[in-house]
Scaffold this motif. Structure first.
Motif, PDB file in Angstrom:
ATOM      1  N   HIS A 159       0.837  -1.202   0.000  1.00  0.00           N
ATOM      2  CA  HIS A 159       0.000   0.000   0.000  1.00  0.00           C
ATOM      3  C   HIS A 159       0.875   1.257   0.000  1.00  0.00           C
ATOM      4  O   HIS A 159       0.667   2.187   0.773  1.00  0.00           O
ATOM      5  CB  HIS A 159      -0.937  -0.018   1.202  1.00  0.00           C
ATOM      6  N   ARG A 174      -2.735  -2.702  -8.420  1.00  0.00           N
ATOM      7  CA  ARG A 174      -2.940  -3.876  -7.580  1.00  0.00           C
ATOM      8  C   ARG A 174      -3.833  -4.887  -8.280  1.00  0.00           C
ATOM      9  O   ARG A 174      -4.899  -4.553  -8.790  1.00  0.00           O
ATOM     10  CB  ARG A 174      -3.566  -3.474  -6.244  1.00  0.00           C
ATOM     11  N   ASP A 176      -5.611  -8.323  -7.323  1.00  0.00           N
ATOM     12  CA  ASP A 176      -5.951  -9.275  -6.270  1.00  0.00           C
ATOM     13  C   ASP A 176      -6.025 -10.690  -6.845  1.00  0.00           C
ATOM     14  O   ASP A 176      -6.553 -10.908  -7.943  1.00  0.00           O
ATOM     15  CB  ASP A 176      -7.290  -8.909  -5.638  1.00  0.00           C
ATOM     16  N   TYR A 180      -7.512 -13.727   0.979  1.00  0.00           N
ATOM     17  CA  TYR A 180      -7.158 -12.832   2.077  1.00  0.00           C
ATOM     18  C   TYR A 180      -6.472 -13.652   3.159  1.00  0.00           C
ATOM     19  O   TYR A 180      -6.749 -14.855   3.319  1.00  0.00           O
ATOM     20  CB  TYR A 180      -8.390 -12.116   2.633  1.00  0.00           C
ATOM     21  N   HIS A 232      -8.448  -0.135   6.032  1.00  0.00           N
ATOM     22  CA  HIS A 232      -7.147  -0.749   6.327  1.00  0.00           C
ATOM     23  C   HIS A 232      -6.641  -0.393   7.719  1.00  0.00           C
ATOM     24  O   HIS A 232      -5.699  -1.030   8.211  1.00  0.00           O
ATOM     25  CB  HIS A 232      -6.121  -0.322   5.275  1.00  0.00           C
ATOM     26  N   GLN A 238     -11.556  -5.873  10.370  1.00  0.00           N
ATOM     27  CA  GLN A 238     -10.828  -6.940   9.698  1.00  0.00           C
ATOM     28  C   GLN A 238     -11.008  -8.272  10.440  1.00  0.00           C
ATOM     29  O   GLN A 238     -11.193  -9.328   9.824  1.00  0.00           O
ATOM     30  CB  GLN A 238      -9.359  -6.565   9.599  1.00  0.00           C
ATOM     31  N   PHE A 267      -2.369  -9.252  11.876  1.00  0.00           N
ATOM     32  CA  PHE A 267      -2.078  -8.689  10.564  1.00  0.00           C
ATOM     33  C   PHE A 267      -3.081  -9.247   9.569  1.00  0.00           C
ATOM     34  O   PHE A 267      -3.381 -10.450   9.579  1.00  0.00           O
ATOM     35  CB  PHE A 267      -0.658  -9.065  10.130  1.00  0.00           C
ATOM     36  N   ASP A 269      -4.457  -8.775   5.295  1.00  0.00           N
ATOM     37  CA  ASP A 269      -4.337  -8.090   4.009  1.00  0.00           C
ATOM     38  C   ASP A 269      -4.816  -9.014   2.899  1.00  0.00           C
ATOM     39  O   ASP A 269      -4.991 -10.227   3.099  1.00  0.00           O
ATOM     40  CB  ASP A 269      -2.899  -7.667   3.728  1.00  0.00           C
ATOM     41  N   SER A 270      -5.001  -8.425   1.737  1.00  0.00           N
ATOM     42  CA  SER A 270      -5.327  -9.213   0.552  1.00  0.00           C
ATOM     43  C   SER A 270      -4.069  -9.905   0.039  1.00  0.00           C
ATOM     44  O   SER A 270      -2.941  -9.458   0.289  1.00  0.00           O
ATOM     45  CB  SER A 270      -5.900  -8.303  -0.541  1.00  0.00           C
ATOM     46  N   SER A 272      -2.254 -10.110  -2.974  1.00  0.00           N
ATOM     47  CA  SER A 272      -2.289  -9.292  -4.185  1.00  0.00           C
ATOM     48  C   SER A 272      -0.892  -9.108  -4.760  1.00  0.00           C
ATOM     49  O   SER A 272       0.112  -9.182  -4.048  1.00  0.00           O
ATOM     50  CB  SER A 272      -2.875  -7.904  -3.889  1.00  0.00           C
TER      51      SER A 272
END
Length: 418
Positions: A159, A174, A176, A180, A232, A238, A267, A269-270, A272
């Motif tokens: 990011h 990005r 994907d 995830y 995010h 999340q 932690f 995130d995607s 990606s």
């Protein structure tokens, strides 16, 4: 000649780039939005050519000592019964012992400690604006006073703030891969050592990663999903997304989800990739995940970051600091290496998180026969290993006739205020 290089990001690519720039006579400054180097995180791989990079940095012995030496991976069903498993040496070729696996925090700490006496670090700050001019780059900060530098490099991850400010919004770059991932530390309830234990249902992976030398294993919860829209910075949101994805799961999933709720190192995130037609623009560049993240779970990201940092600094040195020469050379040198790593990474999710029960069954059958394939197993596993060694490092230090190895650099005159 270029002298001052502002680097955004103090994780892996940033300190590695700062080290090599210092060695070649530049004045790197690293700005990091976190208050300190982040010492936690899941295990990561240093593979192929990247091992040669850390060897040339002089930190290979310490990283070898921290090698977690994962010896086995075991897959289990909802009741905990083993469905497939193998020793890691059965999966890898005879050359794979060259590679290193260390906790992420160990690598970031080593890189920081190896550079902090020669490199200016500014924590708890970030870049606000970047204005490129003929004679330099004018940069403003969230906290510190403005500064004009020769070059700016984004080494600030998937990011990336620098990429956004210089190249455009993240959505333009990005890609994907449809998964995830959540990671966090957990109490050792299974008594594992040097082992990964995982449970799959279609499109889901739950696992424990018991790293040698660490008191608490790393938990993993990964799942397939269409693009999710979330904040995010909102960790509770999340956590809710992960809990919803694993609702009603068997095996140790309830324990894992409960531990996730209170983990202080959570932690998410995607999975990606970042794909960019160019990694440089004017006096700015990106390196590592900021420019070419291969995808979380790929096993390639750290290696691409370390090699990219080495090459970028080396090309700047070879060009006498002329970024108009060095930046195109950096792109030429790295492009094929990066694309090979990204191609390999795009197959990783299918193996770790099969989307159907039939694919889980097939993956388990392949695992069961790998030890019996002998040299032929390279047909299955050799592609990734060849990709990690597809770039031969140029010895920029030998080519640099200034020979300023290890010399102390004067501090930049216009320091960033903290």
């Amino acid at each position: 000649m270029t002298r001052t290089v502002l680097i955004s990001g103090a994780s892996i690519a940033g300190p590695a780039l700062a080290y090599w720039l210092h060695r070649h006579g530049f004045q790197p400054v690293v700005v990091e939005r976190a208050a300190a180097v982040r010492g936690n995180g899941y295990p990561i791989d240093i593979r192929g050519t990247a091992v040669d990079v850390v060897d040339r940095m002089g930190v290979l012995p310490r990283l070898r000592a921290a090698h977690v030496d994962t010896q086995r991976i075991t897959f289990v069903d909802a009741s905990g019964r083993r469905t497939a498993g193998m020793n890691m040496e059965d999966m890898l070729s005879s050359t794979a012992g060259h590679d290193i696996e260390v906790p992420r925090g160990e690598l970031t700490t080593v890189l920081y400690e190896h550079t902090r006496n020669d490199v200016e670090y500014v924590f708890d700050d970030s870049i606000s604006t970047i204005e490129q001019r003929d004679d330099g780059v004018h940069v403003t900060f969230r906290r510190g006073r403005p500064r004009t530098v020769d070059l700016v490099v984004g080494a600030d991850g998937l990011h990336s703030n620098v990429r956004r400010l210089v190249f455009g919004p993240e959505r333009d770059f990005r890609h994907d891969l449809g998964f995830y991932f959540a990671g966090f530390s957990i109490d050792d309830a299974l008594g594992l050592s040097h082992e990964v234990m995982a449970h799959n249902t279609p499109g889901r992976l739950a696992g424990w990663y018991a790293v040698g030398g660490q008191d608490r294993p790393t938990a993993m919860l990964a799942f397939a999903a269409p693009e999710l829209h979330y904040d995010h910075t909102d960790l509770d949101q999340q956590r809710d997304l992960v809990a919803q994805a694993f609702a009603g799961g068997g095996w140790e999933i309830p324990r894992l989800v409960a531990a996730m709720r209170t983990a202080d190192d959570f932690f998410f995130d995607s999975v990606s990739q970042i794909r960019m037609p160019h990694w440089t623009a004017g006096r700015a560049a990106v390196v590592g995940d900021a420019g070419y993240a291969p995808a979380l779970l790929s096993g390639q990201g750290t290696s691409l970051a370390l090699v990219g940092a080495y090459v970028l600094a080396g090309e700047l040195a070879a060009a006498g600091g002329d970024h108009s020469v060095a930046f195109p050379a950096y792109e030429r040198e790295m492009r094929d290496f990066v694309e090979r790593g990204q191609r390999i990474a795009r197959t990783g999710g299918a193996a770790l998180i099969p989307r159907t029960q039939a694919r889980i069954w097939l993956r388990d059958r392949i695992i069961s026969v790998l030890p019996r394939l002998g040299p032929a197993k390279s047909l299955v596993t050799g592609g990734a290993e060849r990709a990690t060694r597809s770039l031969e490092l140029r010895d920029y230090a030998r080519d640099d006739r200034r020979e300023i190895r290890g010399s102390a650099l004067p501090r930049a005159e216009n320091r960033i205020s903290q």
